[in-house]
Design an enzyme around this catalytic site. Sequence first.
Site, PDB file in Angstrom:
ATOM      1  N   ARG A  44       0.840  -1.199   0.000  1.00  0.00           N
ATOM      2  CA  ARG A  44       0.000   0.000   0.000  1.00  0.00           C
ATOM      3  C   ARG A  44       0.874   1.247   0.000  1.00  0.00           C
ATOM      4  O   ARG A  44       2.014   1.227   0.457  1.00  0.00           O
ATOM      5  CB  ARG A  44      -0.904   0.025   1.241  1.00  0.00           C
ATOM      6  CG  ARG A  44      -1.871  -1.131   1.352  1.00  0.00           C
ATOM      7  CD  ARG A  44      -2.624  -1.089   2.670  1.00  0.00           C
ATOM      8  NE  ARG A  44      -3.415   0.116   2.828  1.00  0.00           N
ATOM      9  CZ  ARG A  44      -3.902   0.556   3.986  1.00  0.00           C
ATOM     10  NH1 ARG A  44      -3.638  -0.109   5.094  1.00  0.00           N
ATOM     11  NH2 ARG A  44      -4.625   1.648   4.038  1.00  0.00           N
ATOM     12  N   ALA A  50       7.864  -0.378   6.474  1.00  0.00           N
ATOM     13  CA  ALA A  50       6.685  -0.468   7.330  1.00  0.00           C
ATOM     14  C   ALA A  50       6.752   0.521   8.480  1.00  0.00           C
ATOM     15  O   ALA A  50       7.804   0.708   9.092  1.00  0.00           O
ATOM     16  CB  ALA A  50       6.533  -1.884   7.875  1.00  0.00           C
ATOM     17  N   THR A  94       1.741   5.428  12.823  1.00  0.00           N
ATOM     18  CA  THR A  94       1.711   6.633  13.644  1.00  0.00           C
ATOM     19  C   THR A  94       0.672   6.465  14.745  1.00  0.00           C
ATOM     20  O   THR A  94      -0.374   5.833  14.531  1.00  0.00           O
ATOM     21  CB  THR A  94       1.362   7.888  12.827  1.00  0.00           C
ATOM     22  OG1 THR A  94       0.091   7.684  12.188  1.00  0.00           O
ATOM     23  CG2 THR A  94       2.415   8.171  11.768  1.00  0.00           C
ATOM     24  N   GLN A 146       8.696  16.887  14.976  1.00  0.00           N
ATOM     25  CA  GLN A 146       7.339  17.356  14.692  1.00  0.00           C
ATOM     26  C   GLN A 146       6.518  17.318  15.971  1.00  0.00           C
ATOM     27  O   GLN A 146       6.430  16.277  16.630  1.00  0.00           O
ATOM     28  CB  GLN A 146       6.678  16.491  13.620  1.00  0.00           C
ATOM     29  CG  GLN A 146       5.242  16.870  13.305  1.00  0.00           C
ATOM     30  CD  GLN A 146       5.107  18.287  12.767  1.00  0.00           C
ATOM     31  OE1 GLN A 146       5.903  18.703  11.936  1.00  0.00           O
ATOM     32  NE2 GLN A 146       4.132  19.028  13.253  1.00  0.00           N
ATOM     33  N   GLY A 162       3.691  16.801  18.439  1.00  0.00           N
ATOM     34  CA  GLY A 162       2.639  15.785  18.454  1.00  0.00           C
ATOM     35  C   GLY A 162       3.102  14.432  17.942  1.00  0.00           C
ATOM     36  O   GLY A 162       2.320  13.488  17.892  1.00  0.00           O
ATOM     37  N   TYR A 175       7.069   9.110  16.966  1.00  0.00           N
ATOM     38  CA  TYR A 175       7.388   8.891  15.545  1.00  0.00           C
ATOM     39  C   TYR A 175       8.718   9.545  15.170  1.00  0.00           C
ATOM     40  O   TYR A 175       9.562   8.941  14.512  1.00  0.00           O
ATOM     41  CB  TYR A 175       6.251   9.449  14.693  1.00  0.00           C
ATOM     42  CG  TYR A 175       6.394   9.220  13.214  1.00  0.00           C
ATOM     43  CD1 TYR A 175       6.015   7.999  12.640  1.00  0.00           C
ATOM     44  CD2 TYR A 175       6.873  10.224  12.380  1.00  0.00           C
ATOM     45  CE1 TYR A 175       6.130   7.793  11.282  1.00  0.00           C
ATOM     46  CE2 TYR A 175       6.994  10.025  11.014  1.00  0.00           C
ATOM     47  CZ  TYR A 175       6.615   8.807  10.473  1.00  0.00           C
ATOM     48  OH  TYR A 175       6.733   8.594   9.112  1.00  0.00           O
ATOM     49  N   PRO A 234      11.234  10.892   3.190  1.00  0.00           N
ATOM     50  CA  PRO A 234      10.181  11.576   2.438  1.00  0.00           C
ATOM     51  C   PRO A 234       9.607  12.741   3.229  1.00  0.00           C
ATOM     52  O   PRO A 234       9.566  12.729   4.462  1.00  0.00           O
ATOM     53  CB  PRO A 234       9.108  10.490   2.245  1.00  0.00           C
ATOM     54  CG  PRO A 234       9.799   9.188   2.535  1.00  0.00           C
ATOM     55  CD  PRO A 234      10.841   9.525   3.558  1.00  0.00           C
ATOM     56  N   ILE A 283       3.949  13.218   1.022  1.00  0.00           N
ATOM     57  CA  ILE A 283       3.773  12.412  -0.184  1.00  0.00           C
ATOM     58  C   ILE A 283       2.280  12.143  -0.371  1.00  0.00           C
ATOM     59  O   ILE A 283       1.562  11.912   0.602  1.00  0.00           O
ATOM     60  CB  ILE A 283       4.545  11.085  -0.074  1.00  0.00           C
ATOM     61  CG1 ILE A 283       6.025  11.352   0.220  1.00  0.00           C
ATOM     62  CG2 ILE A 283       4.388  10.263  -1.352  1.00  0.00           C
ATOM     63  CD1 ILE A 283       6.768  12.146  -0.844  1.00  0.00           C
TER      64      ILE A 283
END
Length: 241
Positions: A12, A83, A86, A141, A143, A147, A177, A180
């Site tokens: 995906r 893989a 979040t 980032q 919040g 991640y 990235p 995207i």
Amino acid sequence: MARVALVTGGSRGIGAAISKALKAAGCKVAASYAGNDEAAQAFKAQTGIPVFKWDVSSAEACAAGIRQVEAELGPIDILVNNAGITKDAMFHKMTLEQWQAVINTNLNSLFNMTHPVWSGMRDRGFGRIICISSINGQKGQMGQTNYSAAKAGEIGFVKALAQEGAAKNITVNAICPGYIGTDMVKAVPEKVMNERILPFIPVGRVGEPEEIGRAVAFLAADDAGFITGATLSVNGGQYMT
């Protein structure tokens, strides 16, 4: 003989584009996925790329899945650690479960997936490890403490392991990235996109999954052997290092 490539989260979004790009480059590709059987089977029917289901946060599941892939396709030459999940929250509201789930899936999976293929790559004198990190692993980032920590950890993993693999013709690189055009990004409200995202991307648009796929195919090629320990930013100029 065609190189064998394994792409985690490969059925995906960005992972699907990576799988297709590697197949187009002449590789025999396997795509792993975690839970969406319907999407995985649709991807397999569309592309002819075999899919394998396991949880990358489980070392035992990864080892078993890799054995299955190698039994069907041959020894893995190219591993794309794509893989990821979040579980966003401001840190004062973040739960231990949210922290551990993201670290286990996005960072611990690098050991779970790479360790079982590493010895074989060393023995054969060839390997390509490509980790899909993130712009938020470079700049952080709000919040996304979990991640960002995991994605920054991927870059450290790459820089260290690249030094170990270099003498054996194994390269280890990261791709970061930016925004995207996956289904998740496309679901962002138009007002938010136009006022809070696009103005900070100098090229004036979000990227396409295929652009990440082409970057992976480039780093995975036999003739990319002089590039290792690198972090390739594919973000439209949003964050420059």
